[in-house]
Scaffold this motif. Structure first.
Motif, PDB file in Angstrom:
ATOM      1  N   GLN A  25      35.204  33.370  49.862  1.00  0.00           N
ATOM      2  CA  GLN A  25      35.813  33.759  48.111  1.00  0.00           C
ATOM      3  C   GLN A  25      34.414  34.938  47.393  1.00  0.00           C
ATOM      4  O   GLN A  25      34.306  35.753  46.719  1.00  0.00           O
ATOM      5  CB  GLN A  25      36.447  33.391  46.830  1.00  0.00           C
ATOM      6  CG  GLN A  25      38.346  33.213  47.678  1.00  0.00           C
ATOM      7  CD  GLN A  25      38.099  34.291  48.533  1.00  0.00           C
ATOM      8  OE1 GLN A  25      38.434  34.061  50.052  1.00  0.00           O
ATOM      9  NE2 GLN A  25      39.107  34.791  48.258  1.00  0.00           N
ATOM     10  N   THR A  30      35.305  37.464  44.772  1.00  0.00           N
ATOM     11  CA  THR A  30      37.156  37.634  44.108  1.00  0.00           C
ATOM     12  C   THR A  30      36.868  35.929  43.341  1.00  0.00           C
ATOM     13  O   THR A  30      37.921  36.116  42.739  1.00  0.00           O
ATOM     14  CB  THR A  30      38.447  37.482  45.195  1.00  0.00           C
ATOM     15  OG1 THR A  30      37.658  36.049  46.149  1.00  0.00           O
ATOM     16  CG2 THR A  30      38.135  38.478  46.057  1.00  0.00           C
ATOM     17  N   ASN A  32      34.633  35.827  40.787  1.00  0.00           N
ATOM     18  CA  ASN A  32      34.505  36.008  39.162  1.00  0.00           C
ATOM     19  C   ASN A  32      33.923  34.814  39.028  1.00  0.00           C
ATOM     20  O   ASN A  32      34.430  34.890  37.581  1.00  0.00           O
ATOM     21  CB  ASN A  32      35.827  36.336  38.674  1.00  0.00           C
ATOM     22  CG  ASN A  32      36.646  38.125  39.257  1.00  0.00           C
ATOM     23  OD1 ASN A  32      35.866  38.770  39.403  1.00  0.00           O
ATOM     24  ND2 ASN A  32      37.519  37.701  40.031  1.00  0.00           N
ATOM     25  N   GLU A  62      44.893  35.999  40.363  1.00  0.00           N
ATOM     26  CA  GLU A  62      44.062  36.381  41.006  1.00  0.00           C
ATOM     27  C   GLU A  62      42.733  35.773  41.149  1.00  0.00           C
ATOM     28  O   GLU A  62      42.492  35.483  42.824  1.00  0.00           O
ATOM     29  CB  GLU A  62      43.652  37.939  41.073  1.00  0.00           C
ATOM     30  CG  GLU A  62      44.646  38.941  41.196  1.00  0.00           C
ATOM     31  CD  GLU A  62      44.308  40.124  39.881  1.00  0.00           C
ATOM     32  OE1 GLU A  62      43.207  40.681  39.970  1.00  0.00           O
ATOM     33  OE2 GLU A  62      44.981  41.141  40.125  1.00  0.00           O
TER      34      GLU A  62
END
Length: 98
Positions: A25, A30, A32, A62
């Motif tokens: 990830q 993704t 963040n 998300e």
């Protein structure tokens, strides 16, 4: 807004599974990381929590959704209570109630 995102590994989840997913990830962009204000594990492993800053609850979903097969999430919006100011406000509220 700050979100308290408690996690607990699902049955059968291995440390290697979690490590691999975090890296996947991260590389996909993704996670963040600029929004993650804290990442804590509880002693013994298998559970912990993230503090994530976002004004959009959809954004929280998300970020967390790619991990839902490995961990279960318990998510709550939180806010800080500065101790000294909060105690003073409580004093004022109690005084006004008398």
């Amino acid at each position: 807004m700050l979100w308290y995102c408690r996690f607990r590994w699902n049955e059968g989840t291995r440390a290697e599974d979690v490590r691999r997913r975090v890296i996947e990830q991260h590389e996909a962009g993704t996670n963040n990381p600029e929004k993650i204000k804290g990442w804590y594990n509880l002693a013994g492993g298998g559970s912990g929590f993230l503090l994530i800053e976002s004004d959009d609850p959809n954004e929280i979903t998300e970020i967390l959704q790619p991990y839902m097969d490995l961990v279960s999430w318990d998510v709550h919006a939180i806010y800080e209570l500065p101790y000294t100011k909060t105690v003073e406000r409580f004093r004022q509220q109690l005084h006004a109630a008398v």
